[in-house]
Design an enzyme around this catalytic site. Structure first.
Site, PDB file in Angstrom:
ATOM      1  N   GLU A 106      44.106 -26.156  39.152  1.00  0.00           N
ATOM      2  CA  GLU A 106      44.562 -26.509  39.648  1.00  0.00           C
ATOM      3  C   GLU A 106      45.675 -26.289  40.395  1.00  0.00           C
ATOM      4  O   GLU A 106      46.383 -24.988  41.466  1.00  0.00           O
ATOM      5  CB  GLU A 106      45.992 -25.273  38.580  1.00  0.00           C
ATOM      6  CG  GLU A 106      45.701 -25.616  37.344  1.00  0.00           C
ATOM      7  CD  GLU A 106      46.441 -24.730  36.167  1.00  0.00           C
ATOM      8  OE1 GLU A 106      47.037 -24.492  36.359  1.00  0.00           O
ATOM      9  OE2 GLU A 106      46.425 -25.341  34.674  1.00  0.00           O
ATOM     10  N   GLU A 123      41.568 -26.816  30.156  1.00  0.00           N
ATOM     11  CA  GLU A 123      42.351 -25.714  29.214  1.00  0.00           C
ATOM     12  C   GLU A 123      43.336 -26.619  28.100  1.00  0.00           C
ATOM     13  O   GLU A 123      44.335 -27.197  28.871  1.00  0.00           O
ATOM     14  CB  GLU A 123      43.586 -25.188  30.472  1.00  0.00           C
ATOM     15  CG  GLU A 123      43.362 -24.188  31.432  1.00  0.00           C
ATOM     16  CD  GLU A 123      43.334 -23.481  32.315  1.00  0.00           C
ATOM     17  OE1 GLU A 123      44.439 -23.382  32.211  1.00  0.00           O
ATOM     18  OE2 GLU A 123      42.866 -22.676  33.584  1.00  0.00           O
TER      19      GLU A 123
HETATM   20  C1  FCB Z   1      47.240 -22.147  33.910  1.00  0.00           C
HETATM   21  C2  FCB Z   1      46.130 -21.206  34.116  1.00  0.00           C
HETATM   22  C3  FCB Z   1      44.729 -20.231  33.712  1.00  0.00           C
HETATM   23  C4  FCB Z   1      45.760 -19.437  33.115  1.00  0.00           C
HETATM   24  C5  FCB Z   1      47.821 -21.265  32.152  1.00  0.00           C
HETATM   25  C6  FCB Z   1      48.206 -20.119  31.101  1.00  0.00           C
HETATM   26  O1  FCB Z   1      48.226 -22.442  35.328  1.00  0.00           O
HETATM   27  O2  FCB Z   1      45.375 -22.291  34.812  1.00  0.00           O
HETATM   28  O3  FCB Z   1      45.146 -19.291  34.357  1.00  0.00           O
HETATM   29  O4  FCB Z   1      47.142 -19.064  33.400  1.00  0.00           O
HETATM   30  O5  FCB Z   1      47.874 -21.753  32.582  1.00  0.00           O
END
Ligand code: FCB
Length: 481
Positions: free
Chosen positions: A183, A386
Site C-alpha cells: 500500500e 488483504e
Molecule cells: C491495511 C494495512 C494493514 C491493516 C489493514 C486493516 O491498510 O495494510 O496493515 O492495518 O489495513
C-alpha cells in the site's frame, strides 16, 4: 386421496446456511499479517528501531498510547502461530519482514540473529505445508534511514533494492514468491501528506517525491528478485477502492476524479502501464522531485517491470464531493483531510458498518476488480492480499468467540470475488486480514481484525468462530469439483 405432494411438513426450525461462494477448487487460500503489527520484540536480538517505534513514543499519536513493542509477541511464539495456520489449512501465508531487524541501520551489516528468525519462520511454514510469501516492506522504515531523509530521498529506493537482494540471497532457496511493498498510497498519504501514520510529515501534495521513490523502490526490488533466477515470482500489494462522486454536478465529479487519481491510479499506472495517470501528476512529481522529463521516463521504465502477481487490498469504497464551505467533514474517514484540499469525503449511508466504523460494501470489491481488469489489459493474475473487518467480539461465557458478523463479512466479500471471476477477472487467491488480532497502527490494539482473538494482557490466543468457518470453507471448496 392422499399423495406425497399433499403432505405438508412443519417449517424447518433451523436457519438455512447461506450458500458458499463459488470458487475454483485450485483457488489459493491464505491469511496476512505484518511485522510491526504482530512481532513485538522491538529491541530483541539486535533489532534497530523503525519509524513506527519512534512515532509510538510521541504523545497523542496512537489511540490509548499503545506501542508495537510487544504486539502479539509473535517473535517468540511463531512455532505455535504457524501450527495454528497449518490447522487452518491455508495454502499461503503473507507476512512481512522487519527491515530494521535484518539491517538495524537500514543498510550495511546484516544482523544475523534477526535474519535467523525469518529463516526459522520460513522453515516452520514449509514443514507445515504452507507457502511463505513475504512482503519486503510494510511501512516500517528503519529509523536510521528516516533520519537521513526517508522516502523523500531517492537513495532510500536504492537501499530497499539492496535489502531485497540480501533477503533473496538468504531465503531464496526456500522462498519463491515475493511481495515488494504494501500500500504505497496509504503510506504516502497518511504518513507523508498527512500526520496520521509514521513518519507524520504532514507535507500535503509536496510529498509526491515519496510516491515516486516508493514506486522506484518497488521496480528496483522486482529487478533484484528477478536477478536471483526465473523461478522467483514477484508482485506488489496495492490498496484499491472505487471512488464515486456524491452527485452528478461537475464540481463533485471533478473532485472525485482527482481523488481517484491521487489515491488509486498514481500508484497503479506507473506499475501496470509505465506512466503517471495524467500531466498534472507527472508534472507535480517531476517538479517536486527535481527530475527532468528524461529521468522521469527512465524511472517509469524501472517501475513497470512485468509482474507475476498483482495484490489487491480492499476494505471500503469512498464517496467524494467538492468541499462545501462551512460543512463539517471530520470523522467521516479514518483520517481527516486539511480544509484546503479540493475534495471531501461523504459518509456512506444505509449500509452496515464495522466496529471501526468502516462501511461494509462487498459489491465495491467486484467493482474495483472489474475496473482494474478494464483499465489494464495486461493485468497480471490478481490475489486479494488483504480483506477483513474489525469487530470487537471476545470470548463469551462459553469460552467461544461468536463473531458472526465477521463470517457474514468474509462470505459476502468472497462472493464478490466469485462474481468478479465470473465477469472475467483472473483472481487466483484470497488472504484474510488478519491471521490474528494485532497492533492496528494509529488505532493501537483497539481494532480487532483477527480470525484468532488475542488477549493483549496475557497474549493468550483463542480461535474465533470465523476461524472454524474459514477452515471448513477452504476444505469444502478445495474438494469441490
Ligand atoms: C491495511 C494495512 C494493514 C491493516 C489493514 C486493516 O491498510 O495494510 O496493515 O492495518 O489495513
Amino acid at each position: 386421496m392422499s399423495t406425497a405432494s399433499s403432505v405438508t411438513s412443519p417449517a424447518d426450525p433451523m436457519p438455512v446456511a447461506p450458500p458458499d461462494p463459488v470458487l475454483p477448487s485450485g483457488f489459493r487460500w491464505g491469511t496476512a499479517t505484518a511485522a510491526a503489527q504482530i512481532e513485538g520484540a522491538a529491541e530483541t536480538d539486535g533489532r534497530g528501531p523503525s519509524i513506527w517505534d519512534i512515532f509510538a513514543t510521541e504523545p497523542g499519536r496512537i489511540r490509548g498510547g499503545h506501542t508495537p513493542a510487544v504486539a502479539c509477541d509473535h517473535y517468540h511464539r511463531s512455532a505455535d502461530d504457524v501450527r495454528d495456520l497449518a490447522q487452518l489449512g491455508i495454502d499461503e501465508y503473507r507476512f512481512s519482514i522487519s527491515w530494521s531487524r535484518v539491517l538495524p541501520e537500514g543498510r550495511g551489516t546484516v544482523n544475523q540473529r534477526g535474519m535467523d528468525f525469518y529463516s526459522r519462520l520460513v522453515d516452520e511454514l514449509l514443514t507445515a505445508g504452507i507457502r511463505p510469501v513475504p512482503t519486503l516492506y510494510h511501512w516500517d522504515l528503519p529509523q536510521a534511514l528516516q533520519s537521513a531523509g526517508g522516502w523523500l530521498e531517492r537513495s532510500t529506493s536504492d537501499a530497499l533494492a539492496d535489502y531485497a537482494a540480501i533477503m533473496v540471497d538468504a531465503l531464496g532457496d526456500r522462498v519463491h514468491q515475493w511481495w515488494t511493498l504494501n500500500e504505497m498510497n496509504v503510506h504516502t498519504l497518511y504518513g507523508h501528506a498527512l500526520t496520521d501514520h509514521a513518519p507524520a510529515l504532514g507535507m500535503g501534495l509536496d510529498c509526491m517525491p515519496v510516491a515516486h521513490n516508493l514506486l522506484r523502490a518497488h521496480g528496483l526490488a522486482v529487478h533484484a528478485i528477478r536477478a536471483a533466477g526465473d523461478h522467483h515470482e514477484v508482485g506488489v500489494v496495492q490498496q484499491h477502492f472505487p471512488v464515486h462522486p456524491a452527485s452528478d454536478s461537475p464540481e463533485d465529479v471533478e473532485a472525485a476524479d482527482l481523488f481517484r487519481i491521487l489515491t488509486n491510479w498514481t500508484f497503479a499506472d506507473p506499475v501496470l502501464a509505465g506512466r503517471y495517470p495524467d500531466d498534472f501528476v507527472a508534472e507535480l512529481v517531476a517538479t517536486s522531485a527535481g527530475l527532468t522529463a528524461g529521468q522521469l521516463e527512465d524511472d517509469l521504465g524501472v517501475m513497470s517491470e512485468p509482474l507475476d502477481h498483482y495484490g489487491v487490498n480492499y476494505y471500503e469504497p469512498t464517496v467524494i464531493e467538492a468541499p462545501k464551505p462551512g460543512k463539517d467533514y471530520s470523522g467521516i474517514l479514518e483520517v481527516d483531510f486539511p480544509a484546503d484540499m479540493p475534495f471531501s469525503p461523504v459518509r456512506i449511508e444505509g449500509v452496515e458498518r464495522t466496529d471501526f466504523d468502516w462501511p461494509v460494501v462487498p459489491s465495491g470489491l467486484t467493482e474495483i476488480l472489474r475496473t482494474l481488469h478494464e483499465r489494464y489489459p495486461g493485468l497480471p493474475p490478481v490475489t486479494i492480499t488483504e480483506n477483513g473487518c474489525s469487530y470487537d467480539d471476545g470470548p463469551g461465557p462459553d469460552g467461544a468467540v461468536h463473531d458472526v458478523r465477521r463470517i457474514d463479512y468474509l462470505r459476502a466479500h468472497l462472493t464478490a470475488v466469485s462474481e468478479a471471476i465470473a465477469a472475467g477477472v483472473d483472481v487466483r487467491g484470497y488472504y484474510v486480514w488478519s491471521a490474528m488480532d494485532n497492533f492496528e497502527w494509529a488505532a493501537g490494539y483497539g481494532e480487532r481484525f483477527g480470525l484468532v482473538h488475542v488477549d493483549f494482557d496475557t497474549l493468550q490466543r483463542t480461535r474465533k468462530n470465523s476461524w472454524y468457518w474459514y477452515r471448513d470453507l477452504i476444505d469444502r471448496v478445495r474438494h469441490s469439483r
